[in-house]
Scaffold this motif. Structure first.
Motif, mmCIF file in Angstrom:
data_model
loop_
_atom_site.group_PDB
_atom_site.id
_atom_site.type_symbol
_atom_site.label_atom_id
_atom_site.label_comp_id
_atom_site.label_asym_id
_atom_site.label_seq_id
_atom_site.Cartn_x
_atom_site.Cartn_y
_atom_site.Cartn_z
ATOM 1 N N ARG A 1 27.555 106.717 37.756
ATOM 2 C CA ARG A 1 26.848 105.452 37.753
ATOM 3 C C ARG A 1 26.787 104.595 37.065
ATOM 4 N NH1 ARG A 1 22.109 106.997 39.869
ATOM 5 N NH2 ARG A 1 23.183 108.293 41.428
ATOM 6 N N ALA A 2 26.452 102.880 37.054
ATOM 7 C CA ALA A 2 26.528 101.339 36.822
ATOM 8 C C ALA A 2 27.010 102.009 35.092
ATOM 9 C CB ALA A 2 25.979 100.686 36.995
ATOM 10 N N LEU A 3 26.126 102.271 34.847
ATOM 11 C CA LEU A 3 26.117 102.173 32.809
ATOM 12 C C LEU A 3 27.393 103.057 33.014
ATOM 13 C CD1 LEU A 3 24.283 101.068 30.202
ATOM 14 C CD2 LEU A 3 23.630 103.527 30.452
ATOM 15 N N PRO A 4 27.433 104.563 32.835
ATOM 16 C CA PRO A 4 28.203 104.951 31.895
ATOM 17 C C PRO A 4 29.724 104.365 32.426
ATOM 18 C CG PRO A 4 27.376 106.391 33.684
ATOM 19 C CD PRO A 4 26.703 105.295 33.918
ATOM 20 N N THR B 1 36.086 87.578 32.377
ATOM 21 C CA THR B 1 34.413 87.289 32.912
ATOM 22 C C THR B 1 33.727 88.322 33.358
ATOM 23 O OG1 THR B 1 35.238 86.969 35.207
ATOM 24 C CG2 THR B 1 35.100 85.203 33.145
ATOM 25 N N GLN B 2 32.195 88.187 33.373
ATOM 26 C CA GLN B 2 32.073 89.171 33.943
ATOM 27 C C GLN B 2 31.832 89.931 34.917
ATOM 28 O OE1 GLN B 2 27.896 89.020 32.555
ATOM 29 N NE2 GLN B 2 27.779 89.247 30.782
ATOM 30 N N GLN B 3 32.979 88.620 36.114
ATOM 31 C CA GLN B 3 32.874 88.757 37.489
ATOM 32 C C GLN B 3 34.398 89.974 37.460
ATOM 33 O OE1 GLN B 3 33.405 85.086 39.813
ATOM 34 N NE2 GLN B 3 34.271 86.506 41.193
ATOM 35 N N ASP B 4 35.044 90.072 36.431
ATOM 36 C CA ASP B 4 36.450 90.159 36.448
ATOM 37 C C ASP B 4 35.590 91.765 36.380
ATOM 38 O OD1 ASP B 4 37.905 88.434 36.087
ATOM 39 O OD2 ASP B 4 37.509 87.768 34.553
ATOM 40 N N PHE B 5 34.751 92.227 35.337
ATOM 41 C CA PHE B 5 34.439 93.462 35.355
ATOM 42 C C PHE B 5 34.287 94.362 36.158
ATOM 43 C CE2 PHE B 5 33.811 96.154 31.207
ATOM 44 C CZ PHE B 5 34.582 95.298 30.838
ATOM 45 N N ALA B 6 33.358 93.453 37.051
ATOM 46 C CA ALA B 6 32.443 94.148 38.433
ATOM 47 C C ALA B 6 33.684 94.608 39.049
ATOM 48 C CB ALA B 6 31.917 92.900 39.033
ATOM 49 N N GLU B 7 34.671 93.383 39.220
ATOM 50 C CA GLU B 7 35.482 93.421 40.391
ATOM 51 C C GLU B 7 36.066 95.415 39.882
ATOM 52 O OE1 GLU B 7 37.354 89.918 40.226
ATOM 53 O OE2 GLU B 7 35.847 88.861 41.525
ATOM 54 N N ALA B 8 36.931 95.231 38.712
ATOM 55 C CA ALA B 8 37.404 96.142 38.877
ATOM 56 C C ALA B 8 36.435 97.814 38.585
ATOM 57 C CB ALA B 8 37.366 96.182 36.192
ATOM 58 N N CYS B 9 34.950 97.512 38.342
ATOM 59 C CA CYS B 9 34.229 98.920 38.954
ATOM 60 C C CYS B 9 33.545 98.645 40.361
ATOM 61 C CB CYS B 9 33.138 98.574 37.763
ATOM 62 S SG CYS B 9 33.162 98.419 35.769
ATOM 63 N N ILE C 1 25.376 95.745 31.628
ATOM 64 C CA ILE C 1 25.815 95.293 29.614
ATOM 65 C C ILE C 1 24.263 94.346 29.120
ATOM 66 C CG2 ILE C 1 27.037 93.255 28.998
ATOM 67 C CD1 ILE C 1 28.503 92.693 30.686
ATOM 68 N N GLN C 2 23.759 94.258 29.203
ATOM 69 C CA GLN C 2 22.795 93.992 28.625
ATOM 70 C C GLN C 2 22.025 95.373 28.459
ATOM 71 O OE1 GLN C 2 19.150 90.771 29.962
ATOM 72 N NE2 GLN C 2 20.893 90.193 31.715
ATOM 73 N N GLU C 3 21.755 95.862 29.384
ATOM 74 C CA GLU C 3 21.215 97.990 29.426
ATOM 75 C C GLU C 3 21.651 97.883 27.167
ATOM 76 O OE1 GLU C 3 18.486 98.837 29.897
ATOM 77 O OE2 GLU C 3 18.517 101.455 29.424
ATOM 78 N N LEU C 4 23.371 98.092 27.930
ATOM 79 C CA LEU C 4 24.351 98.727 26.023
ATOM 80 C C LEU C 4 24.227 97.790 24.967
ATOM 81 C CD1 LEU C 4 27.880 98.863 28.210
ATOM 82 C CD2 LEU C 4 26.262 100.896 27.910
ATOM 83 N N ARG C 5 24.182 96.435 26.093
ATOM 84 C CA ARG C 5 23.531 95.464 24.771
ATOM 85 C C ARG C 5 22.173 96.245 23.460
ATOM 86 N NH1 ARG C 5 26.241 89.942 26.013
ATOM 87 N NH2 ARG C 5 24.745 89.639 27.912
ATOM 88 N N LEU D 1 31.153 96.837 41.524
ATOM 89 C CA LEU D 1 29.540 97.008 41.320
ATOM 90 C C LEU D 1 29.864 95.558 41.226
ATOM 91 C CD1 LEU D 1 28.615 98.803 37.718
ATOM 92 C CD2 LEU D 1 27.891 99.708 40.370
ATOM 93 N N SER D 2 28.051 94.857 41.775
ATOM 94 C CA SER D 2 28.082 93.845 41.874
ATOM 95 C C SER D 2 28.058 92.561 40.343
ATOM 96 C CB SER D 2 26.804 92.868 42.320
ATOM 97 O OG SER D 2 25.581 93.199 41.775
ATOM 98 N N THR D 3 28.080 91.126 40.422
ATOM 99 C CA THR D 3 28.039 90.740 39.957
ATOM 100 C C THR D 3 26.753 91.173 38.205
ATOM 101 O OG1 THR D 3 29.946 89.220 40.613
ATOM 102 C CG2 THR D 3 29.040 88.480 38.308
ATOM 103 N N VAL D 4 25.443 91.008 39.736
ATOM 104 C CA VAL D 4 24.386 90.393 38.936
ATOM 105 C C VAL D 4 24.682 91.825 38.375
ATOM 106 C CG1 VAL D 4 22.238 90.944 39.587
ATOM 107 C CG2 VAL D 4 23.921 89.296 40.738
ATOM 108 N N HIS D 5 24.539 93.106 38.748
ATOM 109 C CA HIS D 5 24.345 94.615 38.452
ATOM 110 C C HIS D 5 25.477 94.822 36.870
ATOM 111 C CE1 HIS D 5 22.416 98.366 38.658
ATOM 112 N NE2 HIS D 5 23.226 98.679 38.254
ATOM 113 N N ILE D 6 26.291 94.253 37.001
ATOM 114 C CA ILE D 6 27.038 94.289 35.491
ATOM 115 C C ILE D 6 26.161 93.532 34.832
ATOM 116 C CG2 ILE D 6 29.357 93.026 34.055
ATOM 117 C CD1 ILE D 6 30.503 95.556 36.004
#
Lengths: 255, 255
Positions: free
Chosen positions: A146-149, A178-186, A197-201, A188-193
DNA sequence: CGGGGGCTTGAAACTGATCAAAACGCGTGG
DNA sequence: CCACGCGTTTTGATCAGTTTCAAGCCCCCG
């Protein structure tokens, strides 16, 4: 000098004889610099040369269901379109993220070279196999985590791959995405990415400000990510410009 | 006879000279039959031979986050562990689904053969590249498509790949998988796979009873699945046992 | 005929998507 | 140097797709 980057990369995996290395150094090539979001190759192109990433970063992407999906990242030392030697038509787009420099080597030069130097064939074939292994890992990442891992796993992969080419400094690296790139790789939606990330921080596992990412407490991050670097089949080396030509046992610890 | 299956497969992609084909026919090999859910190779194994699927089906899988994730299907003509020539350690498990027969060819035989016959090297390298392309497609499938098109896409892929080796009959094929296997390949829960399949049935796009799947209205299914067979880089042939050995210009269209 | 694996169904919970808007940062031009 | 403008990041609220849990059923194999 694509030679040094490429030789370092190939040495990190397979063995190369002195002759193999000498042959690589004699390759003709042209270089070109791409700006952020420049398209290097388009879907449907049939290039007559292969690229080596000298600096910067490329993504492989395609629009699926009105959504851009990134299926690979290519970092310094990678050859993003090596497969066009055997599968001439590009089925994805290659795009530069941030400024990147590529060296191009003509197919017409590579083909006879590979016939005469089976060691180089094996080294390049091996490179494509490592990328296949990375793709499989992405399948697992998208299919099972899921998203976090999932995001954590991608960060671990990038850090490890950059480390291999000496671009990781003290757990930090430059990331043009950008975070959007990460979303497109994972997937997931940009918002959720962003929230992930905030959670990881918040967990004090990473810092990510601007284009710089730092992995704090890397071990914990890898645990969260369920990350094991085996699939990268890579050996850590001192840096991209430091071959192992003089050492006798640099990689013995990794055997 | 792994030779015929393999020759047919390789001919479907790259060109092979008469010498190449003759060389393939002289390969020593051993055969072995596996029962349903037999483990062919385990994670961590370092096999000294390569397998060719003669009949049946294998899956590549690994446990991720207490969940089994399937990352590849291997069908007749495929070589599921070809990569062990260059990456010796298996990082996944290979498992037979239903009864399958494998032919094994020793690395010690393949290696010198590939040095002497660059055409065979290219053909096998190409095979690994096609599988890499399939992996990328799976990344896109898992990352971008929701359940219905995702499952449909996988069905289309299987049908097309089976068609290439002559195992598709009138839109129908034998599929040894359970719905749970499909769930593990698609990154979905078994329950949701079941509901998705029912939806596909309700739309009159497929039949799936027991181990037989029929694609009704294939074009519509491919539209729903957003499927295009290009990434398989395969040409349909009459059947696995019909090479194109007499033609003089088999591959000229691909130059 | 019995057992068991696989398929099917229902209800509740949850993860992540979507939509909308605001705040931020940064490079550019005035 | 400041103001503008645009792309990126952040936040909130609502919604949808999918998971999970639990139970029943079917059918095939032994």
């Amino acid at each position: 000098m694509p030679h040094q980057v490429l030789i370092a990369r190939l040495l990190a995996g397979a063995g190369l004889t002195e002759q193999d290395q000498a042959r690589l150094r004699s390759m003709p090539h042209t270089s070109r610099t791409f700006k952020n979001r420049d398209i290097v190759l388009r879907q449907g192109d049939t290039p007559v040369q292969c690229a080596v990433v000298m600096s910067g970063c490329l993504i492989r992407q395609r629009v699926v269901r009105e959504r851009n999906q990134i299926s690979s990242f290519y970092l310094p030392g990678d050859m993003p379109d090596l497969h066009t030697l055997h599968l001439p038509v590009m089925d994805h787009e290659l795009c530069s993220v941030g400024t990147s420099t590529l060296a191009f080597i003509p197919h017409s030069h590579l083909r006879p070279m590979l016939i005469d130097f089976p060691g180089l064939t094996n080294a390049l074939w091996r490179e494509t196999l490592v990328h296949a292994a990375i793709h499989r890992e992405w399948v697992e990442n998208l299919g099972s985590r899921r998203a976090l891992p999932r995001v954590a796993h991608l960060l671990c992969e990038l850090a490890t791959r950059l480390e291999v080419v000496g671009l990781l400094e003290d757990g930090s690296f430059r990331l043009p995405f950008t975070q959007q790139d990460f979303a497109e790789a994972c997937g997931l939606s940009t918002v959720h990415i962003n929230r992930t990330i905030q959670e990881l921080r918040r967990m004090n596992l990473i810092e990510w400000r601007g284009h710089t990412v730092s992995l704090l407490r890397r071990k914990e991050l890898e645990t969260v990510a369920d990350f094991s670097p085996d699939y990268l089949h890579a050996f850590k080396v001192a840096g991209p410009l430091h071959g192992r030509s003089k050492g006798i046992s640099d990689q013995s610890a990794m055997a």
